[in-house]
Design a protein around this motif. Structure first.
Motif, short mmCIF file in Angstrom:
data_model
loop_
_atom_site.label_atom_id
_atom_site.label_comp_id
_atom_site.label_asym_id
_atom_site.label_seq_id
_atom_site.Cartn_x
_atom_site.Cartn_y
_atom_site.Cartn_z
N GLU A 12 7.77 1.01 -21.65
CA GLU A 12 8.82 1.85 -22.24
C GLU A 12 10.12 1.07 -22.37
O GLU A 12 10.81 1.16 -23.39
N ASN A 13 10.48 0.27 -21.35
CA ASN A 13 11.69 -0.56 -21.44
C ASN A 13 11.57 -1.55 -22.59
O ASN A 13 12.53 -1.77 -23.34
N SER A 18 13.18 -3.49 -27.65
CA SER A 18 12.74 -4.15 -28.88
C SER A 18 13.28 -3.42 -30.11
O SER A 18 13.68 -4.05 -31.08
N GLY A 19 13.31 -2.10 -30.05
CA GLY A 19 13.88 -1.34 -31.16
C GLY A 19 15.37 -1.60 -31.33
O GLY A 19 15.86 -1.78 -32.44
N ALA A 27 7.48 -9.75 -29.15
CA ALA A 27 8.57 -10.74 -29.19
C ALA A 27 9.58 -10.48 -28.07
O ALA A 27 10.08 -11.42 -27.46
N GLN A 28 9.86 -9.21 -27.79
CA GLN A 28 10.79 -8.89 -26.71
C GLN A 28 10.21 -9.30 -25.37
O GLN A 28 10.90 -9.88 -24.53
N TRP A 32 11.80 -12.08 -22.74
CA TRP A 32 12.08 -11.85 -21.33
C TRP A 32 11.30 -12.81 -20.44
O TRP A 32 11.82 -13.28 -19.42
N LEU A 33 10.07 -13.12 -20.80
CA LEU A 33 9.27 -14.07 -20.02
C LEU A 33 9.90 -15.45 -20.04
O LEU A 33 10.00 -16.12 -19.00
N ARG A 34 10.32 -15.90 -21.21
CA ARG A 34 10.92 -17.24 -21.33
C ARG A 34 12.22 -17.32 -20.56
O ARG A 34 12.48 -18.28 -19.83
N VAL A 35 13.07 -16.29 -20.71
CA VAL A 35 14.36 -16.28 -20.01
C VAL A 35 14.14 -16.22 -18.51
O VAL A 35 14.77 -16.95 -17.74
N GLY A 36 13.21 -15.37 -18.07
CA GLY A 36 12.93 -15.25 -16.64
C GLY A 36 12.40 -16.54 -16.04
O GLY A 36 12.79 -16.95 -14.94
N MET A 37 11.50 -17.22 -16.76
CA MET A 37 10.95 -18.47 -16.28
C MET A 37 12.07 -19.52 -16.14
O MET A 37 12.17 -20.20 -15.12
N LEU A 38 12.91 -19.62 -17.17
CA LEU A 38 14.02 -20.59 -17.11
C LEU A 38 15.02 -20.23 -16.01
O LEU A 38 15.58 -21.12 -15.36
#
Length: 70
Positions: A12-13, A18-19, A27-28, A32-38
């Motif tokens: 839901e988040n 994403s909207g 894509a959202q 978040w995965l890329r930002v969190g990993m970095l």
């Protein structure tokens, strides 16, 4: 490509965010995965600095070609 199970609340988040940011749900989630990993690898960096790293990496990758699009 794999399938990742997430909670209903996280989905839901993702849907709401994403909207709001004109991204697909996938894509959202990837953002978040890329930002969190970095963030985990570079705890000294702020969100804006992480985004700059992502932009620089995209610049170095160069223009979109058929190979990159596949």
């Amino acid at each position: 490509m794999g399938i990742v199970k997430i909670s209903e609340q996280m989905h839901e988040n993702l849907r709401l965010t994403s909207g709001a940011l004109s991204r697909s749900i996938n894509a959202q989630a990837e953002h978040w995965l890329r930002v969190g990993m970095l963030a985990e690898l570079n705890p000294q960096l702020h969100y804006g600095e992480i985004c700059l790293l992502l932009i620089q990496a995209e610049r170095q990758a160069g223009p979109l070609t058929e190979e990159r699009a596949a």
